[in-house]
Design a protein around this motif. Structure first.
Motif, PDB file in Angstrom:
ATOM      1  N   THR A   1       0.818  -1.294  -0.132  1.00 33.81           N
ATOM      2  CA  THR A   1      -0.159  -0.101  -0.141  1.00 33.81           C
ATOM      3  C   THR A   1       0.802   1.198  -0.115  1.00 33.81           C
ATOM      4  N   LEU A   2       1.965   1.353   0.950  1.00 25.78           N
ATOM      5  CA  LEU A   2       2.730   2.446   0.937  1.00 25.78           C
ATOM      6  C   LEU A   2       3.377   2.643  -0.459  1.00 25.78           C
ATOM      7  N   SER A   3       4.024   1.549  -1.032  1.00 23.67           N
ATOM      8  CA  SER A   3       4.517   1.602  -2.331  1.00 23.67           C
ATOM      9  C   SER A   3       3.627   2.321  -3.543  1.00 23.67           C
TER      10      SER A   3
ATOM     11  N   GLU B   1      -3.882   0.968  13.633  1.00 24.10           N
ATOM     12  CA  GLU B   1      -4.447  -0.331  13.036  1.00 24.10           C
ATOM     13  C   GLU B   1      -3.330  -0.956  12.304  1.00 24.10           C
ATOM     14  N   VAL B   2      -2.497  -0.183  11.721  1.00 22.00           N
ATOM     15  CA  VAL B   2      -1.243  -0.443  11.114  1.00 22.00           C
ATOM     16  C   VAL B   2      -0.043  -0.338  12.048  1.00 22.00           C
ATOM     17  N   THR B   3       0.219  -1.812  12.270  1.00 20.48           N
ATOM     18  CA  THR B   3       1.343  -1.948  13.401  1.00 20.48           C
ATOM     19  C   THR B   3       2.645  -2.333  12.893  1.00 20.48           C
ATOM     20  N   ASP B   4       3.099  -2.372  11.562  1.00 23.52           N
ATOM     21  CA  ASP B   4       4.132  -2.731  10.973  1.00 23.52           C
ATOM     22  C   ASP B   4       4.858  -1.045   9.869  1.00 23.52           C
ATOM     23  N   PHE B   5       4.185  -0.072  10.669  1.00 24.40           N
ATOM     24  CA  PHE B   5       4.579   1.224  10.078  1.00 24.40           C
ATOM     25  C   PHE B   5       4.426   2.313  11.161  1.00 24.40           C
TER      26      PHE B   5
ATOM     27  N   ALA C   1       8.633  -3.881   6.638  1.00 27.29           N
ATOM     28  CA  ALA C   1       9.145  -4.508   5.296  1.00 27.29           C
ATOM     29  C   ALA C   1       9.482  -3.382   4.354  1.00 27.29           C
ATOM     30  N   PRO C   2      10.454  -3.876   3.355  1.00 26.62           N
ATOM     31  CA  PRO C   2      10.987  -2.844   2.502  1.00 26.62           C
ATOM     32  C   PRO C   2       9.972  -2.075   1.675  1.00 26.62           C
ATOM     33  N   ILE C   3      10.052  -1.241   1.333  1.00 32.84           N
ATOM     34  CA  ILE C   3       9.143  -0.327   0.375  1.00 32.84           C
ATOM     35  C   ILE C   3       9.816  -0.062  -0.793  1.00 32.84           C
ATOM     36  N   THR C   4       9.249  -0.197  -1.838  1.00 36.98           N
ATOM     37  CA  THR C   4      10.099   0.093  -3.270  1.00 36.98           C
ATOM     38  C   THR C   4       9.008   1.203  -3.983  1.00 36.98           C
ATOM     39  N   ALA C   5       9.421   2.344  -4.484  1.00 35.84           N
ATOM     40  CA  ALA C   5       8.690   3.343  -5.125  1.00 35.84           C
ATOM     41  C   ALA C   5       9.724   4.136  -6.154  1.00 35.84           C
ATOM     42  N   TRP C   6       9.209   4.342  -7.243  1.00 36.61           N
ATOM     43  CA  TRP C   6       9.994   5.034  -8.182  1.00 36.61           C
ATOM     44  C   TRP C   6      11.356   4.600  -8.317  1.00 36.61           C
ATOM     45  N   GLY C   7      11.433   3.201  -8.488  1.00 37.21           N
ATOM     46  CA  GLY C   7      12.832   2.639  -8.467  1.00 37.21           C
ATOM     47  C   GLY C   7      14.061   2.592  -7.440  1.00 37.21           C
TER      48      GLY C   7
ATOM     49  N   SER D   1      13.776   1.479   0.318  1.00 35.38           N
ATOM     50  CA  SER D   1      13.901   1.821   1.666  1.00 35.38           C
ATOM     51  C   SER D   1      12.882   1.328   2.585  1.00 35.38           C
ATOM     52  N   ASP D   2      13.203   1.394   3.949  1.00 36.78           N
ATOM     53  CA  ASP D   2      12.239   0.965   4.874  1.00 36.78           C
ATOM     54  C   ASP D   2      11.613   2.302   5.616  1.00 36.78           C
ATOM     55  N   LEU D   3      12.193   3.697   5.136  1.00 33.73           N
ATOM     56  CA  LEU D   3      11.913   4.764   5.851  1.00 33.73           C
ATOM     57  C   LEU D   3      11.027   5.667   4.827  1.00 33.73           C
ATOM     58  N   VAL D   4      10.030   6.417   5.572  1.00 37.47           N
ATOM     59  CA  VAL D   4       9.284   7.266   4.765  1.00 37.47           C
ATOM     60  C   VAL D   4       9.127   8.474   5.477  1.00 37.47           C
ATOM     61  N   HIS D   5       9.353   9.762   4.696  1.00 41.08           N
ATOM     62  CA  HIS D   5       9.078  11.040   5.258  1.00 41.08           C
ATOM     63  C   HIS D   5       7.653  11.459   5.237  1.00 41.08           C
ATOM     64  N   LEU D   6       7.153  11.655   6.285  1.00 41.40           N
ATOM     65  CA  LEU D   6       5.575  12.230   6.213  1.00 41.40           C
ATOM     66  C   LEU D   6       5.933  13.734   6.436  1.00 41.40           C
ATOM     67  N   SER D   7       5.764  14.468   5.402  1.00 40.07           N
ATOM     68  CA  SER D   7       5.901  15.904   5.467  1.00 40.07           C
ATOM     69  C   SER D   7       4.372  16.531   5.905  1.00 40.07           C
ATOM     70  N   SER D   8       3.332  15.819   5.434  1.00 40.89           N
ATOM     71  CA  SER D   8       2.178  16.361   5.657  1.00 40.89           C
ATOM     72  C   SER D   8       0.868  15.097   5.556  1.00 40.89           C
TER      73      SER D   8
END
Length: 175
Positions: A28-30, A53-57, A77-83, A86-93
């Motif tokens: 879903t994150l990807s 409810e999302v315990t793995d993030f 779990a690793p996330i793949t996006a735009w090639g 990473s396992d890190l996501v920046h939530l800017s908003s």
């Protein structure tokens, strides 16, 4: 079947739903980071995160980003996006999430440009030159409108987050 084998099978049976849940959230994150969700799907996923409810993030804390101005969340779990992966996501908003990954100091712009070229059709934010001139900001901030109020974004912020490259999606109007 031996007791050890039976115990191992039972343990794997207990872990399988957790692993599957982590894979589901990562998938879903990807899709979210690649601007492939609708606004309603993003809202539902964000609501699930807020409802715990999302315990793995979960929020990674300042240890993951160091001195960088990033609000990092970590996926089990690793996330793949735009090639990139990473396992890190920046939530800017609440409407913008960017995959975040460390690169060797001095390689941020080169890596960011590689992603911009891979996505194609991107251009710098309209006021980037003014930000550089007026505020001394250093980095790159490229965007590509995708329709449906979605914008792909590659951000390298050398002023506030050196050593990091971020790429993802904004599900709202951004400058």
């Amino acid at each position: 079947m031996s007791i050890k084998t039976t115990t191992l099978c039972a343990l794997l049976g207990l872990l399988a739903p957790t692993a599957a849940m982590a894979q589901d959230s990562a998938a879903t994150l990807s899709r979210l980071l690649e601007c492939k969700l609708t606004a309603d799907q993003v809202a539902a996923f964000t609501d699930s995160i807020n409802a715990e409810e999302v315990t793995d993030f979960a929020h990674a804390g300042s240890a993951a980003s160091g001195d960088a101005a990033l609000s990092l969340w970590k996926s089990d779990a690793p996330i793949t996006a735009w090639g990139e992966t990473s396992d890190l996501v920046h939530l800017s908003s609440t409407t913008e999430m960017l995959l975040a990954f460390k690169v060797a100091p001095g390689q941020e712009l080169t890596r960011g440009k590689t992603i911009v070229d891979r996505i194609g059709g991107m251009s710098p934010r309209p006021d980037q030159a003014a930000m550089e001139e007026t505020y001394g900001w250093k980095g790159m901030d490229y965007r590509k409108p995708l329709g449906g109020n979605r914008t792909a974004r590659v951000l390298v912020d050398l002023s506030y987050s050196p050593g990091w490259v971020t790429v993802g999606c904004a599900y709202s109007d951004i400058l």
